[in-house]
Scaffold this motif. Structure first.
Motif, PDB file in Angstrom:
ATOM      1  N   LEU A 216     -16.927   6.391  -3.135  1.00 26.14           N
ATOM      2  CA  LEU A 216     -16.641   5.360  -2.007  1.00 26.14           C
ATOM      3  C   LEU A 216     -15.833   4.144  -2.614  1.00 26.14           C
ATOM      4  O   LEU A 216     -14.767   4.100  -1.933  1.00 26.14           O
ATOM      5  N   VAL A 217     -15.920   3.630  -3.810  1.00 29.35           N
ATOM      6  CA  VAL A 217     -15.107   2.364  -4.176  1.00 29.35           C
ATOM      7  C   VAL A 217     -13.736   3.021  -4.275  1.00 29.35           C
ATOM      8  O   VAL A 217     -12.780   2.139  -4.014  1.00 29.35           O
ATOM      9  N   THR A 218     -13.489   3.838  -4.928  1.00 30.19           N
ATOM     10  CA  THR A 218     -12.179   4.583  -5.351  1.00 30.19           C
ATOM     11  C   THR A 218     -11.300   4.957  -4.426  1.00 30.19           C
ATOM     12  O   THR A 218     -10.098   4.555  -4.108  1.00 30.19           O
ATOM     13  N   ILE A 219     -11.824   5.559  -3.212  1.00 29.62           N
ATOM     14  CA  ILE A 219     -11.384   6.126  -2.106  1.00 29.62           C
ATOM     15  C   ILE A 219     -10.999   4.574  -1.278  1.00 29.62           C
ATOM     16  O   ILE A 219      -9.909   4.735  -0.507  1.00 29.62           O
ATOM     17  N   GLU A 220     -11.700   3.880  -1.070  1.00 33.58           N
ATOM     18  CA  GLU A 220     -11.668   2.467  -0.541  1.00 33.58           C
ATOM     19  C   GLU A 220     -10.173   1.695  -1.073  1.00 33.58           C
ATOM     20  O   GLU A 220      -9.335   1.249  -0.479  1.00 33.58           O
ATOM     21  N   LEU A 221     -10.141   1.805  -2.487  1.00 31.69           N
ATOM     22  CA  LEU A 221      -8.980   1.239  -3.218  1.00 31.69           C
ATOM     23  C   LEU A 221      -7.792   1.862  -3.020  1.00 31.69           C
ATOM     24  O   LEU A 221      -6.981   1.333  -2.890  1.00 31.69           O
ATOM     25  N   LEU A 222      -7.890   3.121  -2.830  1.00 33.06           N
ATOM     26  CA  LEU A 222      -6.624   4.025  -2.577  1.00 33.06           C
ATOM     27  C   LEU A 222      -6.010   3.512  -1.412  1.00 33.06           C
ATOM     28  O   LEU A 222      -5.019   3.555  -0.983  1.00 33.06           O
ATOM     29  N   LEU A 223      -7.177   3.386  -0.145  1.00 34.53           N
ATOM     30  CA  LEU A 223      -6.459   3.002   1.217  1.00 34.53           C
ATOM     31  C   LEU A 223      -6.008   1.848   1.252  1.00 34.53           C
ATOM     32  O   LEU A 223      -4.742   1.340   1.678  1.00 34.53           O
ATOM     33  N   MET A 224      -6.618   0.776   0.373  1.00 42.66           N
ATOM     34  CA  MET A 224      -6.063  -0.651   0.348  1.00 42.66           C
ATOM     35  C   MET A 224      -4.656  -0.506  -0.575  1.00 42.66           C
ATOM     36  O   MET A 224      -3.845  -1.475   0.008  1.00 42.66           O
ATOM     37  N   LEU A 225      -4.437   0.162  -1.396  1.00 43.08           N
ATOM     38  CA  LEU A 225      -3.238   0.334  -2.327  1.00 43.08           C
ATOM     39  C   LEU A 225      -2.179   0.880  -1.491  1.00 43.08           C
ATOM     40  O   LEU A 225      -1.000   0.360  -1.576  1.00 43.08           O
ATOM     41  N   GLY A 226      -2.339   1.747  -0.677  1.00 39.36           N
ATOM     42  CA  GLY A 226      -1.420   2.065   0.205  1.00 39.36           C
ATOM     43  C   GLY A 226      -0.975   1.080   1.311  1.00 39.36           C
ATOM     44  O   GLY A 226       0.003   0.979   1.536  1.00 39.36           O
TER      45      GLY A 226
END
Length: 145
Positions: A46-56
């Motif tokens: 959950l955390v890493t997917i959220e991070l990837l979205l924010m990084l995008g």
């Protein structure tokens, strides 16, 4: 000797119960460990997917600041700050090198945000820091069960 034979006799009579108890305790321990590991993996995903979205999103803001109109730049920089701070905060829950890379992204953003649009190296440094966080995040995802 009679006591010894009594203990041996009792062990023999209760061997099924003792074996069942050992299996039950072992099963309970394994089940608890498996549940903890599964919960950790769910949290990391959950955390890493959220991070990837924010990084995008932050990468899009960086590109808009660099190539966009100057009157929009202030609003984009404020949005970028919001993303960088959220990425840094969320990354603290992730394992591996993600928190360190997110702190590095924060430092690079802080140093180079004003130069976006004027200095192509500023854009490149921010994108490189973004890619480092992204790579660390992918590494965490690959390491999950």
């Amino acid at each position: 000797m009679n006591k010894k034979s009594t203990i041996t006799e009792q062990l023999r009579r209760n061997s099924v119960a003792l074996i069942s108890l050992a299996i039950a305790i072992t099963s309970l321990g394994y089940n608890t460990w498996r549940n903890e590991a599964s919960e950790h993996n769910r949290n990391q995903r959950l955390v890493t997917i959220e991070l990837l979205l924010m990084l995008g999103d932050l990468q899009q803001i960086t590109m808009d600041c660099h190539y966009g109109l100057s009157e929009e730049k202030d609003a984009l920089l404020r949005a970028g700050w919001a993303k960088v701070l959220t990425i840094r905060d969320i990354s603290q829950v992730a394992s591996g090198g993600v928190p360190v890379m997110a702190d590095s992204l924060y430092t690079v953003w802080n140093a180079d945000r004003e130069a976006l649009g004027d200095d192509v190296n500023a854009k490149d440094r921010i994108i490189t820091a973004l890619e480092n966080v992204r790579a660390s995040t992918h590494e965490v995802l690959r390491g999950l069960d």
